[in-house]
Write an enzyme that holds these catalytic residues in place. Sequence first.
Site, mmCIF file in Angstrom:
data_model
loop_
_atom_site.group_PDB
_atom_site.id
_atom_site.type_symbol
_atom_site.label_atom_id
_atom_site.label_comp_id
_atom_site.label_asym_id
_atom_site.label_seq_id
_atom_site.Cartn_x
_atom_site.Cartn_y
_atom_site.Cartn_z
ATOM 1 N N CYS A 30 46.257 49.016 38.683
ATOM 2 C CA CYS A 30 45.956 48.067 39.900
ATOM 3 C C CYS A 30 46.104 48.890 41.193
ATOM 4 C CB CYS A 30 46.626 46.948 39.633
ATOM 5 S SG CYS A 30 46.098 45.502 40.648
ATOM 6 N N HIS B 287 44.298 45.315 34.494
ATOM 7 C CA HIS B 287 45.688 45.407 34.206
ATOM 8 C C HIS B 287 45.876 45.523 32.587
ATOM 9 C CE1 HIS B 287 48.121 44.411 37.533
ATOM 10 N NE2 HIS B 287 46.976 43.815 37.927
ATOM 11 N N GLU C 153 48.036 45.908 30.591
ATOM 12 C CA GLU C 153 48.903 45.291 29.946
ATOM 13 C C GLU C 153 48.967 43.638 29.682
ATOM 14 O OE1 GLU C 153 48.835 46.306 33.049
ATOM 15 O OE2 GLU C 153 50.099 44.996 34.404
#
Lengths: 251, 192
Positions: free
Chosen positions: B77, B174, B176
Amino acid sequence: MLTKRIIPCLDIKDGRTVKGVNFVDLRDAGDPIELAQRYAKEGADELVFLDISATEQKRKTLAELVFKVAEKLNIPFTVGGGISSVEDVDILLKNGADKVSINSSAVKNPDLINELVAKFGSQCIVVAIDAKQIKDNWIVHLVGGKVPTKLDLFDWAKEVEKRGAGEILFTSMDNDGTKDGFANEALDRLSSELNIPIIASGGAGKIADFTDTFKEGKSDAALAASVFHFKEIEIKDLKTALKSEGIPVRI
Amino acid sequence: MNLVIIDYGAGNIQSIKFAFQRLGINAELSNDSKVIRNADKVIFPGVGEASSAMKKLLASGLDVIIPDLKQPVLGICLGMQLMCNSSEEGNTNGLGIFDTEVKRFRNAVKVPQVGWNKIENLESDLFKGLESDFIYLVHSFYAPKAKETIATSTYGIEYSAALQKDNFFGTQFHPEKSGNYGAKILENFISL
């Protein structure tokens, strides 16, 4: 193409998920961590955890629950309820929340929005607005819809955007719990007057309600609780139906 | 596997730590140049505002250390954006790893872009074994397509969803938070 988001909302009280009809008369609907994982698996795009008792009970944080959820969950989630300071937000984000939503505290102290945006960035600050239609005006309410303010929904929403919020979570108190559809006229107006994403909340009862809020309400995301908690609507079925209506969804 | 997440006070790194924990990898959080240099793999995270994050990098000397790293580095990001030449956000210089300038989305689309979008044109081992699929993004600024682009996404315009130059990787999304698909991307990074 950016897809429309389906967001189950887990209303939390004393560590358990609850959902009230018009925010009164709460029912227990399960363990939040278990539910969160189930929703992620079933295709939820995001989750919202709202401590609905927080504003009245002055509960400061859900840090412990947030930590446990973040450990298990691989989709984004927002935490709200009783957040009133930079420190509150800092603790929640450090424990793994992706975004926080503020409501009453923003109305009482609008500068809080600017402070949070400056420190954490727009992308993690959601401002939740509860409003009710009184005569011809949408009036912002506080404390789970119990206390009216003098604020007009659209004026307040524009101010919230100007102050840097990343998203608005708009709950129509008139629609919430009715299962009769979202407040699409107001949502459409919000979307046309603002340029940040709008999450529709309040009124989901059937699949067509979601189709309508994306088509007529121009909503970027739709949030619901009981229809998902009590399996009245399966997320998979919902997304398949939305897709067949030409609405972009993540399947 | 010695995985270090650079901890320079810019945003939520707990979710990245947890994502690797779910893959059975214990990531260390550090802003110590020695620890970072000695890591097998480095994650360069970041959420928040570009110019203030850049100031933090300058203050800690990480602006010199990061571009000099030889092991695989993954910027996520804002981390990815700071690896570019510059950003319109706060009109700041970046680390100059990726030869492109970060710009703000024009108001023809809602800003920030929040949600799941598709990544396409995957061209890197970072996406080994993966087809085009949905990833989670939340951002107001983007890197235009550049020669280092290894994945694209479209929001009003087609932009860089991921970049790579040598050992440096960056994702605007992202991983994650991008479900099982994102976890696979992190696994691929670990396997590089």
